[in-house]
Motif scaffolding. Structure first.
Motif, mmCIF file in Angstrom:
data_model
loop_
_atom_site.group_PDB
_atom_site.id
_atom_site.type_symbol
_atom_site.label_atom_id
_atom_site.label_comp_id
_atom_site.label_asym_id
_atom_site.label_seq_id
_atom_site.Cartn_x
_atom_site.Cartn_y
_atom_site.Cartn_z
ATOM 1 N N ARG A 189 4.865 10.426 10.582
ATOM 2 C CA ARG A 189 5.909 9.562 11.107
ATOM 3 C C ARG A 189 6.086 8.341 10.207
ATOM 4 N N TYR A 190 6.978 7.438 10.641
ATOM 5 C CA TYR A 190 7.308 6.301 9.785
ATOM 6 C C TYR A 190 7.168 4.986 10.549
ATOM 7 N N THR A 191 6.799 3.965 9.816
ATOM 8 C CA THR A 191 6.822 2.602 10.330
ATOM 9 C C THR A 191 7.810 1.800 9.488
ATOM 10 N N ALA A 236 13.941 9.090 12.714
ATOM 11 C CA ALA A 236 12.942 9.856 13.459
ATOM 12 C C ALA A 236 13.493 11.187 13.958
ATOM 13 N N GLN A 259 0.309 10.793 10.485
ATOM 14 C CA GLN A 259 0.863 11.757 11.431
ATOM 15 C C GLN A 259 2.231 12.285 10.999
#
Length: 271
Positions: free
Chosen positions: A255-257, A226, A253
């Motif tokens: 971002r990462y999961t 992140a 968005q």
């Protein structure tokens, strides 16, 4: 004609700044000539020669008098680091062994500048494989900082804790660093600090009680992912996460999961 004391001070400062800029200009000119002039050297030879030249320039910067303008030397060194780190063609040949030398100078001259710390862990711990040095550099810088100077200083404690967990295997130190990060976040004026203090406190407790779990490693790597500022670091971290059996899922968005199968960890713990 007699000059006032104030006029003399201003004149002297101007001369000193000019002297510093002259030295830096000479160093940069040599670099530009190496990059632009035709050369019959092969790329490996160029990379090794430039590595030697860069090492010499860093030795000069370490002892170069700053005459009170320490931040000028620090900013210049950080720009040089970004050029060094971003030259992937040469880094694949000579590696990243000089990374720590840049940060030795930067933190010595201006420990308050936050941006260099963003690159410190990934370049020194991950790419140069010198996590002890990375932790020592962060510790040195933190001695000059406070919860509100700079406002994001608590992230440096977090980064130090991640290095201690992932690269040194010291879960107790990692937990302490995250706990201090939480305490600094509670006093920080940074907009997200109020929320960050709780996640940092939870991480500190988790690392203290579950130091060897797969989830602990994934949590730490996800924080590195992140905060990564370049594609090179993202790619290396992504491989580390995938090697642990997890999946990286980007969202809308940007971002990462991180997804993983908890049953895998249970199976590993039973072995």
């Amino acid at each position: 004609m007699k000059l006032s004391k104030k006029t003399l001070e201003i004149t002297l400062k101007g001369v000193l700044i000019a002297a510093i800029l002259l030295v830096l200009a000479v160093l940069q000119k040599a670099r530009l000539q190496a990059l632009t002039e035709p050369s019959s050297e092969t790329i490996p030879t160029q990379a090794k020669n430039q590595e030697q030249q860069e090492s010499l320039e860093l030795q000069i910067l370490k002892v170069l008098p700053d005459f009170g303008f320490r931040n000028i030397i620090a900013d210049w060194t950080f720009l040089k680091f970004l050029q060094y780190f971003g030259n992937l063609e040469h880094r694949q040949i000579t590696g990243y062994s000089l990374s720590g030398d840049y940060f030795d100078i930067i933190i010595e001259r201006d420990p308050y500048a936050y941006d260099p710390y963003i690159f410190l862990s990934s370049s020194v711990s991950l790419f140069a494989a010198q996590p002890e040095r990375a932790v020592a550099l962060q510790e040195k810088g933190l001695q000059s900082l406070s919860p509100d100077l700079p406002p994001r200083s608590y992230f440096i404690w977090r980064s130090k804790g991640i290095d201690e967990l992932l690269f040194l295997g010291d879960h107790e130190a990692a937990s302490r660093s995250h706990q201090i990060a939480a305490e600094w976040a509670a006093e920080s004026p940074y907009p997200s600090a109020e929320d960050d203090q709780y996640s940092l406190a939870r991480a500190a407790e988790f690392y203290a009680t579950n130091p060897n779990s797969l989830q602990a490693q994934l949590n730490a790597w996800s924080q590195v992912l992140a905060s990564a500022q370049d594609d090179q670091t993202r790619a290396v971290v992504a491989r580390q996460i995938e090697d642990l059996g997890a999946e990286i899922v980007p969202n809308e968005q940007g971002r990462y999961t991180i997804r993983y199968n908890p049953e895998q960890e249970e199976a590993e713990n039973e072995e």
